[in-house]
Design an enzyme around this catalytic site. Structure first.
Site, PDB file in Angstrom:
ATOM      1  NE  ARG A 104      -1.167 -33.710  11.758  1.00 46.31           N
ATOM      2  CZ  ARG A 104      -1.450 -34.989  12.049  1.00 46.31           C
ATOM      3  NH1 ARG A 104      -1.491 -35.894  11.108  1.00 46.31           N
ATOM      4  NH2 ARG A 104      -1.737 -35.341  13.269  1.00 46.31           N
ATOM      5  CB  THR A 108       4.012 -38.395   5.344  1.00 41.67           C
ATOM      6  OG1 THR A 108       4.351 -37.793   6.606  1.00 41.67           O
ATOM      7  CG2 THR A 108       5.287 -38.667   4.557  1.00 41.67           C
ATOM      8  CG  ASP A 200      -1.604 -20.466  19.294  1.00 48.31           C
ATOM      9  OD1 ASP A 200      -1.504 -21.086  18.232  1.00 48.31           O
ATOM     10  OD2 ASP A 200      -0.826 -20.667  20.274  1.00 48.31           O
ATOM     11  CG  ASP A 203       0.930 -17.575  19.385  1.00 45.27           C
ATOM     12  OD1 ASP A 203       2.097 -18.007  19.477  1.00 45.27           O
ATOM     13  OD2 ASP A 203       0.310 -17.499  18.295  1.00 45.27           O
TER      14      ASP A 203
HETATM   15  N1  URA Z   1      -4.691 -24.851  19.614  1.00 48.85           N
HETATM   16  C1  URA Z   1      -4.857 -23.681  20.271  1.00 48.85           C
HETATM   17  O1  URA Z   1      -3.920 -23.163  20.901  1.00 48.85           O
HETATM   18  N2  URA Z   1      -6.082 -23.087  20.224  1.00 48.85           N
HETATM   19  C2  URA Z   1      -7.119 -23.621  19.577  1.00 48.85           C
HETATM   20  O2  URA Z   1      -8.204 -23.035  19.587  1.00 48.85           O
HETATM   21  C3  URA Z   1      -6.930 -24.841  18.885  1.00 48.85           C
HETATM   22  C4  URA Z   1      -5.710 -25.431  18.929  1.00 48.85           C
END
Ligand code: URA
Length: 209
Positions: A104, A108, A200, A203
């Protein structure tokens, strides 16, 4: 209207519960995401058309059903979508793979495609877009928009965990796209993470922070 399919198979639910556990390390996390992607691919391909083909067994010749020359493309959204790719390819090894990466623009706020490499015959292919987390839905919405510009035969979206907000966004922006998810969670938190979610996904797959 786009349909939402929430997987209820006990194996999928069990494996997703382990994936969610914060004590599950990257090796086991990757293995389980791979397994769940395979199990989901089995369900997502349930409507593949069949045709009769003559086969000669050691005993006789007869007609049997086989998949009718369906050309598929798997499109992982970078980077976490890569975690689901091999699991899908195990069931659909002849599929071509396209990669799409978006970020993103902070000025913008528009989605910018930073990487896109797709099968050249995309117009003849049914695409399966894979990404573990459907959170705000912005990335998947934009990725699908980019893909639609290339006129594939059809597009399906397959995710591990969806938030209601992301489902709504896709259904409003792309009412023709069906969504498959292994779990439908409660909501997004203030940081746009899915609750309860799994943290995430990128990760946790790759052991980064
Ligand atoms: N992306 C992720 O990896 N985890 C989330 O909870 C939301 C977006």
């Amino acid at each position: 209207m786009s349909e939402l399919h929430v997987m209820d198979h006990p194996l999928i639910r069990h494996k997703v519960a382990i994936i969610r556990d914060k004590n599950t390390g990257p090796k086991e996390f990757r293995e389980l995401v791979d397994e769940v992607a395979t199990l989901m691919a089995y369900e997502v391909t349930r409507d593949m058309p069949l045709e009769e083909v003559e086969i000669e067994t050691p005993i006789t010749k007869d007609k049997f059903k086989m998949i009718a020359g369906k050309k598929m493309g798997i499109v992982p959204i970078l980077r976490a979508g890569l975690g689901m790719l091999d699991g899908v390819l195990k069931l659909i090894p002849a599929a071509r793979v396209g990669h799409i990466g978006l970020y993103r623009d902070p000025e913008t706020l528009e989605a910018v495609e930073y990487y896109c490499k797709l099968p050249t015959d995309i117009e003849e292919r049914d695409l399966l877009v894979v990404d573990p987390m459907l959170a705000t839905g912005n990335t998947a919405m934009e990725a699908i928009k980019f893909l639609k510009d290339r006129n594939p035969r059809s597009i399906k979206l397959m995710v591990l965990i969806a938030a209601p907000e992301g489902v709504k966004k896709i259904q409003e922006a792309h009412p023709d796209i069906d969504i498959w998810t292994a779990a439908l969670d409660e909501k997004l938190n203030d940081h746009a993470y899915i609750v309860p979610g799994l943290g995430d996904a990128g990760d946790r797959l790759y052991g980064t922070k």
